[in-house]
Design a protein around this motif. Structure first.
Motif, PDB file in Angstrom:
ATOM      1  N   LYS A  43      46.264 -59.491  10.280  1.00 47.20           N
ATOM      2  CA  LYS A  43      45.312 -59.243   9.189  1.00 47.20           C
ATOM      3  C   LYS A  43      45.875 -58.236   8.203  1.00 47.20           C
ATOM      4  CE  LYS A  43      41.056 -60.328  11.677  1.00 47.20           C
ATOM      5  NZ  LYS A  43      39.673 -59.875  11.979  1.00 47.20           N
ATOM      6  N   GLU A  44      45.308 -58.229   7.008  1.00 44.18           N
ATOM      7  CA  GLU A  44      45.719 -57.261   5.999  1.00 44.18           C
ATOM      8  C   GLU A  44      45.155 -55.885   6.327  1.00 44.18           C
ATOM      9  OE1 GLU A  44      46.154 -60.170   2.094  1.00 44.18           O
ATOM     10  OE2 GLU A  44      44.737 -58.500   2.090  1.00 44.18           O
ATOM     11  N   ARG A  45      45.816 -54.894   5.818  1.00 46.89           N
ATOM     12  CA  ARG A  45      45.335 -53.534   5.993  1.00 46.89           C
ATOM     13  C   ARG A  45      43.996 -53.369   5.269  1.00 46.89           C
ATOM     14  NH1 ARG A  45      49.576 -49.593   3.991  1.00 46.89           N
ATOM     15  NH2 ARG A  45      48.673 -50.032   1.947  1.00 46.89           N
ATOM     16  N   GLU A  46      43.097 -52.671   5.932  1.00 46.32           N
ATOM     17  CA  GLU A  46      41.740 -52.486   5.406  1.00 46.32           C
ATOM     18  C   GLU A  46      41.458 -51.003   5.217  1.00 46.32           C
ATOM     19  OE1 GLU A  46      37.119 -53.373   6.855  1.00 46.32           O
ATOM     20  OE2 GLU A  46      38.759 -53.423   8.291  1.00 46.32           O
ATOM     21  N   GLY A  47      40.937 -50.653   4.081  1.00 42.18           N
ATOM     22  CA  GLY A  47      40.496 -49.288   3.861  1.00 42.18           C
ATOM     23  C   GLY A  47      39.155 -49.071   4.529  1.00 42.18           C
ATOM     24  N   ILE A  48      39.041 -48.034   5.340  1.00 41.60           N
ATOM     25  CA  ILE A  48      37.799 -47.758   6.058  1.00 41.60           C
ATOM     26  C   ILE A  48      36.950 -46.747   5.297  1.00 41.60           C
ATOM     27  CG2 ILE A  48      36.795 -46.856   8.168  1.00 41.60           C
ATOM     28  CD1 ILE A  48      39.386 -47.627   9.586  1.00 41.60           C
ATOM     29  N   THR A  58      33.641 -42.586   0.407  1.00 42.73           N
ATOM     30  CA  THR A  58      33.382 -44.003   0.165  1.00 42.73           C
ATOM     31  C   THR A  58      33.762 -44.783   1.410  1.00 42.73           C
ATOM     32  OG1 THR A  58      33.885 -43.728  -2.190  1.00 42.73           O
ATOM     33  CG2 THR A  58      33.818 -45.974  -1.335  1.00 42.73           C
ATOM     34  N   TYR A  59      32.766 -45.433   2.002  1.00 46.34           N
ATOM     35  CA  TYR A  59      32.965 -46.169   3.248  1.00 46.34           C
ATOM     36  C   TYR A  59      33.009 -47.673   2.988  1.00 46.34           C
ATOM     37  CZ  TYR A  59      31.745 -41.939   5.882  1.00 46.34           C
ATOM     38  OH  TYR A  59      31.724 -40.673   6.417  1.00 46.34           O
ATOM     39  N   ALA A  60      33.792 -48.374   3.800  1.00 41.84           N
ATOM     40  CA  ALA A  60      33.748 -49.830   3.799  1.00 41.84           C
ATOM     41  C   ALA A  60      32.436 -50.283   4.422  1.00 41.84           C
ATOM     42  CB  ALA A  60      34.924 -50.389   4.575  1.00 41.84           C
ATOM     43  N   ASN A  61      31.918 -51.394   3.952  1.00 45.27           N
ATOM     44  CA  ASN A  61      30.647 -51.899   4.496  1.00 45.27           C
ATOM     45  C   ASN A  61      30.752 -52.163   5.993  1.00 45.27           C
ATOM     46  OD1 ASN A  61      29.291 -51.800   2.056  1.00 45.27           O
ATOM     47  ND2 ASN A  61      29.892 -53.881   1.494  1.00 45.27           N
ATOM     48  N   SER A  62      31.936 -52.539   6.447  1.00 49.46           N
ATOM     49  CA  SER A  62      32.113 -52.901   7.855  1.00 49.46           C
ATOM     50  C   SER A  62      31.919 -51.727   8.800  1.00 49.46           C
ATOM     51  CB  SER A  62      33.511 -53.499   8.065  1.00 49.46           C
ATOM     52  OG  SER A  62      34.510 -52.581   7.657  1.00 49.46           O
ATOM     53  N   VAL A  63      31.998 -50.499   8.301  1.00 46.03           N
ATOM     54  CA  VAL A  63      31.874 -49.334   9.180  1.00 46.03           C
ATOM     55  C   VAL A  63      30.737 -48.410   8.767  1.00 46.03           C
ATOM     56  CG1 VAL A  63      34.343 -49.414   9.657  1.00 46.03           C
ATOM     57  CG2 VAL A  63      33.466 -47.846   7.908  1.00 46.03           C
TER      58      VAL A  63
END
Length: 123
Positions: A43-48, A58-63
Motif C-alpha cells: 500500500k501507499e504511505r498514509e499520513g496519519i 490534522t488527523y486522517a479520518n481513518s484514525v
C-alpha cells in the motif's frame, strides 16, 4: 544533522492500545512541523496526523477519535497514542519532520524521516 528515532511498536490484539514515541535531535524542537505516517505492505504511505508549528493537529479520518498526537518539548519527543486498534492499523509507522511552512501549511513530502517501528494488530 536531524535525527528521528521511533520506538514503542509491537504486536497487540484488536481493541488494544500502543503508544509510539519519536525522539528528535539536530534542530530546534518545536520549529518544525511533525507527523506520523504509516505504510502497510503493498500500500501507499498514509499520513496519519500532522502537528504544525502552531500546534494545530490534522488527523486522517481513518484514525480520528482513536489516535492522539502529543509532544513533550522538554524531552524533544513526539508521541502517538493509539487506542481501539484494528487489524487494518497494521503497518510500519514513521515519524517525520518538515521545516518548510508555506501559507500556514506544512510542505509535503516531509524532509526528515525516522527508521520506522512496526505495529501489528491481530484479530
Amino acid at each position: 544533522q536531524v535525527q528521528l528515532v521511533e520506538s514503542g511498536g509491537g504486536s497487540v490484539q484488536a481493541g488494544g492500545s500502543l503508544r509510539l514515541s519519536c525522539t528528535a535531535s539536530g534542530y530546534t524542537y518545536g520549529t518544525y512541523c511533525m507527523g506520523w505516517f504509516r505504510q502497510a505492505p503493498g500500500k501507499e504511505r498514509e499520513g496519519i496526523v500532522v502537528i504544525d508549528t502552531d500546534d494545530r493537529r490534522t488527523y486522517a479520518n481513518s484514525v480520528k477519535g482513536r489516535f492522539t498526537i502529543s509532544k513533550d518539548n522538554a524531552k524533544n519527543t513526539l508521541y502517538l497514542q493509539m487506542n481501539s486498534l484494528k487489524p487494518e492499523d497494521t503497518a510500519m509507522y514513521y515519524c517525520a519532520a518538515e521545516p518548510r511552512v508555506v501559507l500556514g501549511r506544512c510542505r509535503e513530502p516531509f524532509t526528515y524521516w525516522g527508521q520506522g517501528t512496526q505495529v501489528t494488530v491481530s484479530s
